[in-house]
Design an enzyme around this catalytic site. Structure first.
Site, PDB file in Angstrom:
ATOM      1  N   ASP A 196       0.845  -1.190   0.000  1.00 14.59           N
ATOM      2  CA  ASP A 196       0.000   0.000   0.000  1.00 14.59           C
ATOM      3  C   ASP A 196       0.886   1.249   0.000  1.00 14.59           C
ATOM      4  O   ASP A 196       1.842   1.318  -0.783  1.00 14.59           O
ATOM      5  CB  ASP A 196      -0.950  -0.039   1.208  1.00 14.59           C
ATOM      6  CG  ASP A 196      -2.107   0.945   1.084  1.00 14.59           C
ATOM      7  OD1 ASP A 196      -3.114   0.589   0.456  1.00 14.59           O
ATOM      8  OD2 ASP A 196      -2.001   2.068   1.607  1.00 14.59           O
ATOM      9  N   TYR A 245      -3.818  11.076   1.146  1.00 16.68           N
ATOM     10  CA  TYR A 245      -4.228  10.860  -0.243  1.00 16.68           C
ATOM     11  C   TYR A 245      -4.241  12.171  -1.019  1.00 16.68           C
ATOM     12  O   TYR A 245      -3.809  12.213  -2.180  1.00 16.68           O
ATOM     13  CB  TYR A 245      -5.614  10.201  -0.277  1.00 16.68           C
ATOM     14  CG  TYR A 245      -5.583   8.744   0.059  1.00 16.68           C
ATOM     15  CD1 TYR A 245      -5.644   7.775  -0.942  1.00 16.68           C
ATOM     16  CD2 TYR A 245      -5.450   8.311   1.376  1.00 16.68           C
ATOM     17  CE1 TYR A 245      -5.591   6.415  -0.641  1.00 16.68           C
ATOM     18  CE2 TYR A 245      -5.391   6.966   1.691  1.00 16.68           C
ATOM     19  CZ  TYR A 245      -5.463   6.017   0.680  1.00 16.68           C
ATOM     20  OH  TYR A 245      -5.388   4.691   0.981  1.00 16.68           O
ATOM     21  N   HIS A 287      -4.514  -7.883   0.153  1.00 18.38           N
ATOM     22  CA  HIS A 287      -3.861  -6.588   0.301  1.00 18.38           C
ATOM     23  C   HIS A 287      -3.051  -6.455   1.593  1.00 18.38           C
ATOM     24  O   HIS A 287      -1.972  -5.877   1.585  1.00 18.38           O
ATOM     25  CB  HIS A 287      -4.935  -5.494   0.240  1.00 18.38           C
ATOM     26  CG  HIS A 287      -4.400  -4.112   0.239  1.00 18.38           C
ATOM     27  ND1 HIS A 287      -3.758  -3.556  -0.847  1.00 18.38           N
ATOM     28  CD2 HIS A 287      -4.401  -3.139   1.195  1.00 18.38           C
ATOM     29  CE1 HIS A 287      -3.405  -2.315  -0.576  1.00 18.38           C
ATOM     30  NE2 HIS A 287      -3.771  -2.037   0.664  1.00 18.38           N
TER      31      HIS A 287
END
Length: 474
Positions: free
Chosen positions: A243, A393, A450
């Site tokens: 990630d 983000y 993930h």
């Protein structure tokens, strides 16, 4: 006399071939000299993320300070009060997790959180590894530092920095740490590779202070983590991440390749652009060998539109919010433990296995325990870090992806890639090579998604050990 015409022909050929050969050799020499030139690297730079302006003459406190996670009756009582006052919207019949976190199952999870989950016990578990704080570029950086209890005679200990992502935390690595610090004990080799593990919290996540200034991205994080490793006395080390951790460790390798012995990632970020990639996508399912794909690549990538467009659009709604106006949703999540849990735990469902979308309970307890999942949520709750983690983000995705540092600079240090089948997107080796120029290990993992270290710690540990073993033999 009969030999003269043939001799003349040879002389003509030599007149052409000799210069051509010389030109070819010279060209090879130029290419070799160019390859010997210094590799273009990501600029290290500097930064200040503390509150207000940096005091020019003030020297930063470089001490490594021991830290312990603590809780209180007041903290727990406040949580219980908020859980008791929660309101729930009833789900549609047969919705499972297609509309997000199923609120019928959410009520069961919240009841467990309220009546059975023991935060004090989990705090003791979190404190079983040594925690520290140190101040870098104006903010306090939290990390755990775990040394192997025993090192076989003559074996070198390999320091490795492991970096989490969103919505994870340093806690993701708690199950893999003993496998890396004591591999022989867990049947992972004869102890020829032993690690000293450092797991920091990304600034703005958990117990690392949030940046007070705009613009804090993966490059700034990479620089801070290099400074952290230098402060701990390491000159060379391995880095690993998934990630955001993948982007951060990639930037670390692009920034100071002389310090990074090798980079291992379980997610590769890449943009599918250009005519060559378009042709590969169009023909890859029919002639994979001609396009540089393997059969396993085809199995994981196709049908392409379903797996690389529709599935990603379905799973990336959060990304658009957090990359544009993260504080709007962040304020609500920071105030509601139920909203926070639903928002975070939904990712641990479909990002672990896409098929969990069809289950009423999201398959959450198939790979994790509720204690593990809620401990991760509690790290966000007690530190009020959900909004600052979401801002990451916006800081990283508010510009053209083609201009990102991951795509503009190659990675020339040895690289290892663990490709898990349930990862959100699959990147074949031939595409990964556009960034990672020296792949020494590329593994198609048999299962997992993930949150690799949290979900399949033994598989990931085996692949890291295999990668480091190969690098050390180079």
């Amino acid at each position: 006399m009969l030999c003269l015409p043939r001799s003349f022909q040879y002389s003509q050929k030599n007149a052409v071939l000799v210069p051509a050969a010389a030109l070819g050799v010279g060209g090879m020499g130029v290419c070799w000299l160019m390859s010997r030139r210094k590799v273009k690297r990501l600029e290290v730079g500097d930064g200040w993320w503390g509150s207000g302006e940096r005091a020019l003459r003030e020297k930063e406190d470089e001490r490594i300070r021991p830290f312990r996670i603590e809780t209180s009756d007041k903290e727990i009582e406040d949580l219980h009060r908020r859980l008791d006052q929660a309101r729930y919207a009833p789900p549609l019949e047969g919705a499972a997790f297609h509309y997000g976190f199923n609120s019928d199952y959410l009520q069961k999870v919240m009841a467990y959180w309220r009546n059975q989950f023991d935060w004090r016990k989990q705090v003791e578990i979190l404190n079983k590894y040594p925690h520290f704080h140190t101040t870098i570029e104006g903010i306090d950086i939290h990390f755990i530092h775990v040394k192997p209890p025993y090192v076989p005679h003559g074996r070198a200990v390999q320091p490795i920095l492991m970096v989490h992502g969103w919505p994870g935390s340093f806690y993701e690595f708690y199950k893999i740490i003993p496998l890396l610090t004591e591999p022989a004990r867990y049947g992972l080799g004869d102890g020829d590779v032993v690690f000293e593990v450092i797991c920091p919290s990304i600034p703005g996540y958990g117990f690392s202070e949030a940046p007070h200034q705009k613009g804090f991205d993966t490059c700034a994080t990479a620089r801070i983590f290099h400074k952290l490793m230098k402060r701990l006395g390491f000159k060379e080390y391995y880095v690993q991440g998934g990630d955001w951790g993948s982007s951060i460790t990639t930037n670390m390798a692009q920034m100071l390749p002389e310090s990074v012995k090798g980079v291992h990632v379980n997610l590769v970020f890449i943009t599918i652009r250009g005519f060559k990639k378009l042709i590969q996508v169009m023909l890859g399912a029919y002639v994979p060998w001609l396009m540089g794909f393997t059969r396993e690549d085809v199995r994981r990538m196709y049908p392409f539109m379903q797996k690389n467009v529709y599935d990603i659009l379905r799973e990336s709604g959060y990304l658009h919010i957090q990359a544009t106006k993260p504080d709007t949703a962040g304020c609500g999540l920071n105030d509601s433990p139920v909203g926070l849990a639903a928002y975070i735990l939904e990712k641990f469902s479909t990002w672990t296995d896409k098929s969990f979308l069809h289950r009423d309970d999201g398959g959450l307890e198939r790979k994790y325990s509720l204690d593990e999942l809620l401990t991760n949520v509690m790290i966000y709750w007690v530190t009020s870090s959900i909004a600052s983690s979401m801002r990451y983000y916006k800081e990283n995705l508010s510009r053209d992806p083609s201009l990102s540092d991951n795509t503009r600079f190659g990675v020339y240090v040895p690289a290892g890639i663990a490709a898990f089948p349930e990862e959100i997107t699959h990147v074949p080796r031939c595409w990964a090579k556009t960034i990672f120029k020296n792949i020494v290990s590329y593994s198609y993992m048999p299962r997992g998604g993930h949150f690799a270290a949290f979900e399949e710690p033994k598989l990931l540990a085996q692949d890291i050990i295999h990668f480091v073993r190969r690098v050390e033999q180079l």
